[in-house]
Design a protein around this motif. Structure first.
Motif, mmCIF file in Angstrom:
data_model
loop_
_atom_site.group_PDB
_atom_site.id
_atom_site.type_symbol
_atom_site.label_atom_id
_atom_site.label_comp_id
_atom_site.label_asym_id
_atom_site.label_seq_id
_atom_site.Cartn_x
_atom_site.Cartn_y
_atom_site.Cartn_z
ATOM 1 N N ALA A 18 -4.573 43.709 8.097
ATOM 2 C CA ALA A 18 -4.263 43.569 6.680
ATOM 3 C C ALA A 18 -2.835 44.026 6.395
ATOM 4 O O ALA A 18 -2.100 43.397 5.641
ATOM 5 C CB ALA A 18 -5.256 44.382 5.851
ATOM 6 N N VAL A 22 0.217 41.780 4.903
ATOM 7 C CA VAL A 22 0.850 42.116 3.635
ATOM 8 C C VAL A 22 2.302 42.532 3.816
ATOM 9 O O VAL A 22 3.123 42.387 2.913
ATOM 10 C CB VAL A 22 0.057 43.252 2.941
ATOM 11 N N MET A 42 0.660 37.976 -3.164
ATOM 12 C CA MET A 42 -0.616 38.657 -2.953
ATOM 13 C C MET A 42 -1.785 37.737 -3.266
ATOM 14 O O MET A 42 -2.774 37.671 -2.536
ATOM 15 C CB MET A 42 -0.691 39.905 -3.832
ATOM 16 N N ALA A 43 -1.674 37.015 -4.339
ATOM 17 C CA ALA A 43 -2.733 36.098 -4.739
ATOM 18 C C ALA A 43 -2.889 34.986 -3.712
ATOM 19 O O ALA A 43 -4.008 34.554 -3.397
ATOM 20 C CB ALA A 43 -2.428 35.519 -6.118
ATOM 21 N N GLU A 46 -4.602 36.411 -0.634
ATOM 22 C CA GLU A 46 -6.026 36.634 -0.922
ATOM 23 C C GLU A 46 -6.778 35.313 -0.949
ATOM 24 O O GLU A 46 -7.893 35.204 -0.433
ATOM 25 C CB GLU A 46 -6.161 37.355 -2.262
ATOM 26 N N LEU A 49 -7.292 34.037 2.679
ATOM 27 C CA LEU A 49 -8.296 34.802 3.413
ATOM 28 C C LEU A 49 -9.702 34.541 2.885
ATOM 29 O O LEU A 49 -10.669 34.546 3.651
ATOM 30 C CB LEU A 49 -7.974 36.297 3.353
ATOM 31 N N LYS A 50 -9.810 34.319 1.585
ATOM 32 C CA LYS A 50 -11.125 33.991 1.027
ATOM 33 C C LYS A 50 -11.571 32.602 1.457
ATOM 34 O O LYS A 50 -12.744 32.365 1.739
ATOM 35 C CB LYS A 50 -11.075 34.064 -0.502
#
Length: 254
Positions: A18, A22, A42-43, A46, A49-50
């Motif tokens: 992670a 990042v 960041m969005a 995310e 990864l989702k």
């Protein structure tokens, strides 16, 4: 041997991954006060990864493979550097054919339960392969009784009598000094003194440290190293692979 907690290891690896994902978010020119992640980036991370959580799994698997490959290379380099000491009869009891074409090295402690369980398998390998040489390196790591038993084995030297004593020590239910003294031929060795074998055992420990061997049994043949108990069939396969590799090397040189 030191045990590890798989769940903890996985957690640490995920945390490291992670951080790696990042880290690029932060600008290399940012100050300590302004080094904040870009919300949009960041969005995006995310969302990826989702949508594809398997990326984490695949990245961890790739990292593990790379670490294994790197460790295998370090092992080969260490074994190559230590080869003369590894196959030497110094600090060891030699079984099988003293002039064998392949040498199997086994680090043992006479109090080690796994070493004792493996003994019949080692005997079978020797019986089935007349060209196999086995070098039993004594590594007493389980206390004073282990130390005295190893010293006794080394004091016996080489040959049939030493091999018989080795087998007796592996089978002995009691390794207290009184029991050791009662073994055939042991009293003479005790009376002569066992202290002269201590430097040999110190060299064995240094060799084990060099090879990252932290317990017994540990077995080495050719480029193969097994840290812990292993099925005799795996050893037989490693012996055969080593023999074939040696033949190819010899053919190339001729």
């Amino acid at each position: 041997m030191t045990a590890t907690n798989p769940s903890l290891s996985s957690t640490v690896r995920c945390a490291a991954l992670a951080i790696a994902l990042v880290a690029p978010i932060f600008s290399p020119f940012a100050t300590a006060q302004s080094a904040l992640p870009d919300p949009a980036v960041m969005a995006a991370v995310e969302a990826v990864l989702k949508a594809k959580p398997e990326l984490v799994r695949d990245a961890l698997a790739a990292l593990e493979r790379r670490e294994q490959d790197e460790q295998a290379l370090r092992d080969r380099q260490a074994m190559t550097a230590a080869q003369p000491e590894l196959v030497s009869a110094d600090g060891a009891t030699v079984l099988g054919n003293p002039q064998g074409d392949v040498t199997l090295v086994e680090f043992i402690d006479y109090r080690c339960g796994y070493c004792r369980k493996m003994a019949p398998g080692i005997d079978q390998l020797v019986a089935a392969d007349p060209k196999l040489r086995v070098v039993v390196k004594h590594l007493p790591v389980l206390g004073p009784e282990s130390m005295v038993a190893a010293q006794l084995a080394l004091a016996a030297g080489q040959g049939p009598a030493a091999q018989t004593l080795h087998q007796a020590l592996l089978a002995a239910p009691d390794l207290a000094e009184a029991a050791l003294r009662a073994m055939p031929g042991a009293k003479v060795l005790f009376d002569a003194g066992l202290g002269k074998t201590t430097p040999m055992l110190a060299k064995n420990q240094a060799l084990a440290d060099q090879l990252r061997i932290q317990g017994t049994p540990a077995l080495i043949v050719g480029d193969f190293i097994f840290r812990g108990a292993v099925d005799p069939s795996q050893l037989a396969a490693a012996i055969q692979a080593t023999r074939e590799s040696q033949k190819k090397t010899a053919a190339t040189k001729s």
